[in-house]
Design a protein around this motif. Sequence first.
Motif, PDB file in Angstrom:
ATOM      1  N   ASN A   1       3.456  -2.431   7.882  1.00  0.00           N
ATOM      2  CA  ASN A   1       2.624  -1.792   6.866  1.00  0.00           C
ATOM      3  C   ASN A   1       2.479  -0.305   7.171  1.00  0.00           C
ATOM      4  N   LEU A   2       2.817   0.540   6.203  1.00  0.00           N
ATOM      5  CA  LEU A   2       2.843   1.979   6.448  1.00  0.00           C
ATOM      6  C   LEU A   2       1.467   2.527   6.798  1.00  0.00           C
ATOM      7  N   SER A   3       0.425   2.054   6.120  1.00  0.00           N
ATOM      8  CA  SER A   3      -0.923   2.554   6.419  1.00  0.00           C
ATOM      9  C   SER A   3      -1.318   2.255   7.858  1.00  0.00           C
ATOM     10  N   ILE A   4      -0.918   1.091   8.375  1.00  0.00           N
ATOM     11  CA  ILE A   4      -1.231   0.747   9.757  1.00  0.00           C
ATOM     12  C   ILE A   4      -0.376   1.569  10.712  1.00  0.00           C
ATOM     13  N   VAL A   5       0.910   1.709  10.401  1.00  0.00           N
ATOM     14  CA  VAL A   5       1.774   2.570  11.215  1.00  0.00           C
ATOM     15  C   VAL A   5       1.165   3.966  11.317  1.00  0.00           C
ATOM     16  N   TYR A   6       0.719   4.496  10.197  1.00  0.00           N
ATOM     17  CA  TYR A   6       0.095   5.828  10.147  1.00  0.00           C
ATOM     18  C   TYR A   6      -1.179   5.865  10.982  1.00  0.00           C
TER      19      TYR A   6
ATOM     20  N   GLU B   1      -2.226   1.937  -2.390  1.00  0.00           N
ATOM     21  CA  GLU B   1      -2.487   3.281  -1.883  1.00  0.00           C
ATOM     22  C   GLU B   1      -2.295   4.304  -3.001  1.00  0.00           C
ATOM     23  N   TYR B   2      -3.033   5.391  -2.940  1.00  0.00           N
ATOM     24  CA  TYR B   2      -2.795   6.500  -3.867  1.00  0.00           C
ATOM     25  C   TYR B   2      -1.459   7.156  -3.538  1.00  0.00           C
ATOM     26  N   LEU B   3      -0.767   7.603  -4.576  1.00  0.00           N
ATOM     27  CA  LEU B   3       0.541   8.214  -4.382  1.00  0.00           C
ATOM     28  C   LEU B   3       0.456   9.466  -3.514  1.00  0.00           C
ATOM     29  N   TYR B   4      -0.603  10.251  -3.678  1.00  0.00           N
ATOM     30  CA  TYR B   4      -0.718  11.446  -2.843  1.00  0.00           C
ATOM     31  C   TYR B   4      -0.894  11.064  -1.375  1.00  0.00           C
ATOM     32  N   HIS B   5      -1.560   9.925  -1.117  1.00  0.00           N
ATOM     33  CA  HIS B   5      -1.741   9.500   0.272  1.00  0.00           C
ATOM     34  C   HIS B   5      -0.436   8.949   0.836  1.00  0.00           C
ATOM     35  N   LEU B   6       0.377   8.310   0.005  1.00  0.00           N
ATOM     36  CA  LEU B   6       1.711   7.908   0.448  1.00  0.00           C
ATOM     37  C   LEU B   6       2.480   9.138   0.908  1.00  0.00           C
TER      38      LEU B   6
ATOM     39  N   GLY C   1      17.980   4.402  10.611  1.00  0.00           N
ATOM     40  CA  GLY C   1      17.994   3.840   9.270  1.00  0.00           C
ATOM     41  C   GLY C   1      16.578   3.584   8.788  1.00  0.00           C
ATOM     42  N   LEU C   2      16.433   3.417   7.480  1.00  0.00           N
ATOM     43  CA  LEU C   2      15.132   3.165   6.865  1.00  0.00           C
ATOM     44  C   LEU C   2      15.270   2.045   5.846  1.00  0.00           C
ATOM     45  N   VAL C   3      14.361   1.065   5.933  1.00  0.00           N
ATOM     46  CA  VAL C   3      14.306  -0.051   4.974  1.00  0.00           C
ATOM     47  C   VAL C   3      12.934  -0.016   4.313  1.00  0.00           C
ATOM     48  N   VAL C   4      12.924   0.020   2.997  1.00  0.00           N
ATOM     49  CA  VAL C   4      11.679   0.152   2.241  1.00  0.00           C
ATOM     50  C   VAL C   4      11.409  -1.144   1.475  1.00  0.00           C
ATOM     51  N   GLY C   5      10.278  -1.765   1.768  1.00  0.00           N
ATOM     52  CA  GLY C   5       9.897  -3.001   1.101  1.00  0.00           C
ATOM     53  C   GLY C   5       9.049  -2.736  -0.131  1.00  0.00           C
ATOM     54  N   HIS C   6       8.184  -3.707  -0.468  1.00  0.00           N
ATOM     55  CA  HIS C   6       7.335  -3.572  -1.652  1.00  0.00           C
ATOM     56  C   HIS C   6       6.282  -2.483  -1.441  1.00  0.00           C
ATOM     57  N   PHE C   7       6.113  -1.651  -2.439  1.00  0.00           N
ATOM     58  CA  PHE C   7       4.959  -0.747  -2.532  1.00  0.00           C
ATOM     59  C   PHE C   7       4.254  -1.140  -3.819  1.00  0.00           C
ATOM     60  N   ALA C   8       3.315  -2.087  -3.673  1.00  0.00           N
ATOM     61  CA  ALA C   8       2.742  -2.781  -4.829  1.00  0.00           C
ATOM     62  C   ALA C   8       1.401  -2.192  -5.237  1.00  0.00           C
ATOM     63  N   ASP C   9       1.149  -2.199  -6.546  1.00  0.00           N
ATOM     64  CA  ASP C   9      -0.156  -1.773  -7.095  1.00  0.00           C
ATOM     65  C   ASP C   9      -0.560  -0.392  -6.600  1.00  0.00           C
ATOM     66  N   MET C  10       0.403   0.498  -6.517  1.00  0.00           N
ATOM     67  CA  MET C  10       0.096   1.859  -6.088  1.00  0.00           C
ATOM     68  C   MET C  10      -0.710   2.574  -7.178  1.00  0.00           C
ATOM     69  N   LYS C  11      -1.539   3.521  -6.757  1.00  0.00           N
ATOM     70  CA  LYS C  11      -2.505   4.140  -7.667  1.00  0.00           C
ATOM     71  C   LYS C  11      -2.227   5.636  -7.836  1.00  0.00           C
ATOM     72  N   ASP C  12      -2.567   6.130  -9.011  1.00  0.00           N
ATOM     73  CA  ASP C  12      -2.452   7.551  -9.292  1.00  0.00           C
ATOM     74  C   ASP C  12      -3.843   8.139  -9.443  1.00  0.00           C
ATOM     75  N   GLY C  13      -3.960   9.435  -9.279  1.00  0.00           N
ATOM     76  CA  GLY C  13      -5.246  10.093  -9.453  1.00  0.00           C
ATOM     77  C   GLY C  13      -5.479  10.501 -10.892  1.00  0.00           C
TER      78      GLY C  13
END
Length: 301
Positions: free
Chosen positions: A179-184, A207-212, A230-242
């Motif tokens: 999870n990117l937020s946890i990695v961060y 997550e908000y797009l600006y926070h991504l 290399g980079l593998v990108v999984g689901h980025f679900a229900d992302m939010k905009d401001g």
Amino acid sequence: MIYPPYLKAGDKIAIVSPAGKVNPEIVKHGSKRLREEGFEVEIGENAFAQSGVFAGTDAERAADMQKVLDDESVKAIIFARGGYGSLRTHQLLDWSKFLQHPKWIVGFSDITVFHAFLYLNGVASVHGVMPAFFDQDGVPSESFRLTIELLKGKIPWFKEVNHPLNRGGEALGKLIGGNLSIVYSLRGTPFDLSPEGNILFIEDLSEYLYHLDRMMMNLKISGVLEQLSGLVVGHFADMKDGDTAYGKEPAEVIREAVDEYRYPVMFGFPAGHVMPNYPLIMGAQTQLIVGEKESRLNFQL
């Protein structure tokens, strides 16, 4: 990297809640599914406890987890859910007996804390489904089936149709992340990423797009992204905009952050907070091939 022993019929799987409070019915149904697969199931004494957003107090959550970490009759630990609290729980744990006799741990989201710790200690783990993901449309999900097969020793390999933002190429490295937020949130701690030559997997939810973008810029400016193979990108679900639109989709934000590097990038891998949520072996030597028409992810154990 140490790969714990694979499971066989009759082995005991423990379910504990190291983070957010859980729905007992979901966990009880999940234990039923595991028993149908031929396993004995033990649910933590405090698994259904509640203390604010947590599944009980820090001490209660840690007591359940410590018990199953130390119990050699438990052959795998599947976490009840993520949420928030794993890092608080971790501070109260003694992993010494576990590291002498490792077992598979399975989970995602906030469980990324434990994946990071185990990677740094040379033990592989499974980024995979927890009880809320065991079923789909009233029957065992494909994600659950693949996770159980992995725990029994059938190593999955994945082939996916290419995403338009993919970058082609081949890479070999250990699989890290979650999870990117946890990695961060783990940046600057003893559980920080070890990116050099490795393949990073990321996913996230709500997550908000600006926070991504903020998180990706942290990984870029600190030198993490440039060190990857290399980079593998999984689901980025229900992302939010401001209130003011950010102007990019999640995949565009991520691709922009790695544009100057040359390693392969695979978008749309089916893992994360929505179905399908396929199992990944964190810490495993992994081959990533991103071709013109399809991408492949293979574990080389």
